[in-house]
Design a protein around this motif. Structure first.
Motif, PDB file in Angstrom:
ATOM      1  N   UNK A  23       0.503  -1.184   0.395  1.00  9.83           N
ATOM      2  CA  UNK A  23       0.045   0.005   0.162  1.00  9.83           C
ATOM      3  C   UNK A  23       0.218   1.344  -0.110  1.00  9.83           C
ATOM      4  N   UNK A  24       2.161   1.713   0.574  1.00 14.17           N
ATOM      5  CA  UNK A  24       2.880   2.066   0.582  1.00 14.17           C
ATOM      6  C   UNK A  24       2.075   3.694   1.295  1.00 14.17           C
ATOM      7  N   UNK A  25       1.535   2.499   2.477  1.00  6.16           N
ATOM      8  CA  UNK A  25       1.345   3.943   3.614  1.00  6.16           C
ATOM      9  C   UNK A  25       0.074   4.948   3.039  1.00  6.16           C
ATOM     10  N   UNK A  26      -0.794   4.335   1.914  1.00  6.47           N
ATOM     11  CA  UNK A  26      -1.962   4.896   1.421  1.00  6.47           C
ATOM     12  C   UNK A  26      -3.153   3.817   1.980  1.00  6.47           C
ATOM     13  N   UNK A  27      -4.427   4.098   2.640  1.00  6.22           N
ATOM     14  CA  UNK A  27      -5.471   2.972   2.622  1.00  6.22           C
ATOM     15  C   UNK A  27      -5.823   3.510   1.073  1.00  6.22           C
ATOM     16  N   UNK A  28      -6.487   2.263   0.886  1.00  5.06           N
ATOM     17  CA  UNK A  28      -7.140   1.494  -0.577  1.00  5.06           C
ATOM     18  C   UNK A  28      -8.503   2.200  -0.618  1.00  5.06           C
ATOM     19  N   UNK A  29      -9.157   2.207   0.833  1.00  2.00           N
ATOM     20  CA  UNK A  29     -10.120   2.543   1.055  1.00  2.00           C
ATOM     21  C   UNK A  29     -10.869   3.474   0.801  1.00  2.00           C
ATOM     22  N   UNK A  30      -9.405   4.849   1.836  1.00  2.00           N
ATOM     23  CA  UNK A  30      -9.947   6.247   2.184  1.00  2.00           C
ATOM     24  C   UNK A  30      -9.262   7.669   1.619  1.00  2.00           C
ATOM     25  N   UNK A  31      -7.816   6.327   1.409  1.00  2.00           N
ATOM     26  CA  UNK A  31      -6.848   7.328   0.870  1.00  2.00           C
ATOM     27  C   UNK A  31      -5.746   8.127   1.957  1.00  2.00           C
ATOM     28  N   UNK A  32      -5.900   7.707   3.405  1.00  2.00           N
ATOM     29  CA  UNK A  32      -5.657   7.640   4.432  1.00  2.00           C
ATOM     30  C   UNK A  32      -3.765   7.643   4.520  1.00  2.00           C
ATOM     31  N   UNK A  33      -3.020   8.403   5.714  1.00  2.00           N
ATOM     32  CA  UNK A  33      -2.182   7.184   5.681  1.00  2.00           C
ATOM     33  C   UNK A  33      -2.772   6.869   6.913  1.00  2.00           C
ATOM     34  N   UNK A  34      -1.185   5.301   7.920  1.00  2.50           N
ATOM     35  CA  UNK A  34      -1.755   4.164   8.839  1.00  2.50           C
ATOM     36  C   UNK A  34      -0.582   5.103   9.479  1.00  2.50           C
ATOM     37  N   UNK A  35      -1.230   4.313  11.120  1.00  7.15           N
ATOM     38  CA  UNK A  35      -0.355   4.831  12.203  1.00  7.15           C
ATOM     39  C   UNK A  35      -0.344   3.311  13.517  1.00  7.15           C
ATOM     40  N   UNK A  36       0.153   2.739  13.949  1.00  7.80           N
ATOM     41  CA  UNK A  36       0.925   1.737  14.985  1.00  7.80           C
ATOM     42  C   UNK A  36      -0.977   2.438  15.440  1.00  7.80           C
ATOM     43  N   UNK A  37      -1.302   0.690  15.605  1.00  6.20           N
ATOM     44  CA  UNK A  37      -3.099   0.459  16.239  1.00  6.20           C
ATOM     45  C   UNK A  37      -2.263   0.482  18.122  1.00  6.20           C
ATOM     46  N   UNK A  38      -2.963   0.701  18.719  1.00  2.00           N
ATOM     47  CA  UNK A  38      -2.565   1.109  20.205  1.00  2.00           C
ATOM     48  C   UNK A  38      -3.422  -0.691  20.750  1.00  2.00           C
ATOM     49  N   UNK A  39      -2.614  -0.444  21.714  1.00  4.01           N
ATOM     50  CA  UNK A  39      -2.758  -1.871  22.226  1.00  4.01           C
ATOM     51  C   UNK A  39      -3.484  -2.100  23.283  1.00  4.01           C
ATOM     52  N   UNK A  40      -4.621  -2.141  23.965  1.00  3.76           N
ATOM     53  CA  UNK A  40      -5.738  -2.520  24.652  1.00  3.76           C
ATOM     54  C   UNK A  40      -5.027  -2.995  26.395  1.00  3.76           C
ATOM     55  N   UNK A  41      -4.784  -2.203  27.581  1.00  5.07           N
ATOM     56  CA  UNK A  41      -4.760  -3.307  28.596  1.00  5.07           C
ATOM     57  C   UNK A  41      -5.079  -4.434  29.154  1.00  5.07           C
ATOM     58  N   UNK A  42      -4.365  -5.136  29.404  1.00  5.07           N
ATOM     59  CA  UNK A  42      -4.296  -6.617  29.666  1.00  5.07           C
ATOM     60  C   UNK A  42      -4.825  -6.446  31.174  1.00  5.07           C
ATOM     61  N   UNK A  43      -4.337  -5.637  31.849  1.00  5.58           N
ATOM     62  CA  UNK A  43      -4.865  -5.616  33.545  1.00  5.58           C
ATOM     63  C   UNK A  43      -5.877  -4.326  33.990  1.00  5.58           C
ATOM     64  N   UNK A  46     -10.727  -8.026   2.796  1.00  6.33           N
ATOM     65  CA  UNK A  46     -11.202  -7.018   1.189  1.00  6.33           C
ATOM     66  C   UNK A  46      -9.702  -7.533   0.328  1.00  6.33           C
ATOM     67  N   UNK A  47      -9.011  -8.778   0.336  1.00  6.05           N
ATOM     68  CA  UNK A  47      -8.260  -8.534  -0.598  1.00  6.05           C
ATOM     69  C   UNK A  47      -8.390  -7.128  -1.991  1.00  6.05           C
ATOM     70  N   UNK A  48      -6.593  -6.142  -1.743  1.00 10.43           N
ATOM     71  CA  UNK A  48      -6.257  -5.475  -2.603  1.00 10.43           C
ATOM     72  C   UNK A  48      -6.377  -5.569  -3.512  1.00 10.43           C
ATOM     73  N   UNK A  49      -7.652  -4.659  -4.764  1.00 10.20           N
ATOM     74  CA  UNK A  49      -7.733  -4.867  -6.199  1.00 10.20           C
ATOM     75  C   UNK A  49      -6.815  -3.570  -6.735  1.00 10.20           C
ATOM     76  N   UNK A  50      -5.965  -4.021  -7.400  1.00 17.57           N
ATOM     77  CA  UNK A  50      -4.524  -3.094  -7.802  1.00 17.57           C
ATOM     78  C   UNK A  50      -5.775  -2.426  -8.696  1.00 17.57           C
ATOM     79  N   UNK A  51      -6.371  -3.065  -9.181  1.00 16.10           N
ATOM     80  CA  UNK A  51      -6.843  -2.035 -10.258  1.00 16.10           C
ATOM     81  C   UNK A  51      -7.586  -0.454  -9.648  1.00 16.10           C
ATOM     82  N   UNK A  52      -8.334  -0.921  -8.561  1.00 18.05           N
ATOM     83  CA  UNK A  52      -9.402   0.076  -8.065  1.00 18.05           C
ATOM     84  C   UNK A  52      -8.405   0.835  -7.351  1.00 18.05           C
ATOM     85  N   UNK A  53      -7.308  -0.025  -6.631  1.00 15.66           N
ATOM     86  CA  UNK A  53      -6.440   1.001  -5.780  1.00 15.66           C
ATOM     87  C   UNK A  53      -5.104   1.915  -6.650  1.00 15.66           C
ATOM     88  N   UNK A  54      -5.392   1.800  -7.821  1.00 12.36           N
ATOM     89  CA  UNK A  54      -4.354   2.304  -8.789  1.00 12.36           C
ATOM     90  C   UNK A  54      -4.495   4.187  -8.673  1.00 12.36           C
TER      91      UNK A  54
END
Length: 101
Positions: free
Chosen positions: A40-60, A79-87
């Motif tokens: 994806x090269x840091x481009x969301x295929x659904x919205x075009x935004x960038x990505x960040x690490x997802x936080x972790x919910x505390x277990x304790x 939803x595997x990437x449809x490269x034609x639509x993602x382009x």
């Protein structure tokens, strides 16, 4: 509250709560770090935004805000990437900093 989706939307890699590889966009589209960087090269295929690490919910449960009281979802989005639509999205955003898209 984040759903904490359990798998990568593209390759279905397991991304449990404690995963260091889970990446999300602002709409919580969830991908593994490998797909974000190498497909994806840091481009969301659904919205075009960038990505960040997802936080972790505390277990304790020191506070009521923990995984025991607020379990992560078991709902998988696959939803595997449809490269034609993602382009079109990719071409529009790849050269722009995610904060300026």
């Amino acid at each position: 509250m984040l759903e904490m989706r359990p798998v990568c939307e593209n390759c279905r890699k397991s991304l449990p709560n404690e995963s260091d590889e889970a990446m999300i966009c602002t709409y919580e589209c969830t991908f593994c770090q490998d797909c974000v960087e190498n497909v994806l090269d840091n481009v969301c295929p659904n919205c075009g935004g960038g990505f960040s690490k997802r936080p972790t919910r505390p277990k304790t449960c020191v506070t009521p805000n923990c995984v025991e009281n607020h379990p992560v979802t078991t709902k998988e989005v696959f939803k595997p990437i449809d490269m034609e639509k993602f382009k079109k999205i990719y071409d529009a955003f790849v050269d722009l900093d995610p904060r300026k898209r």
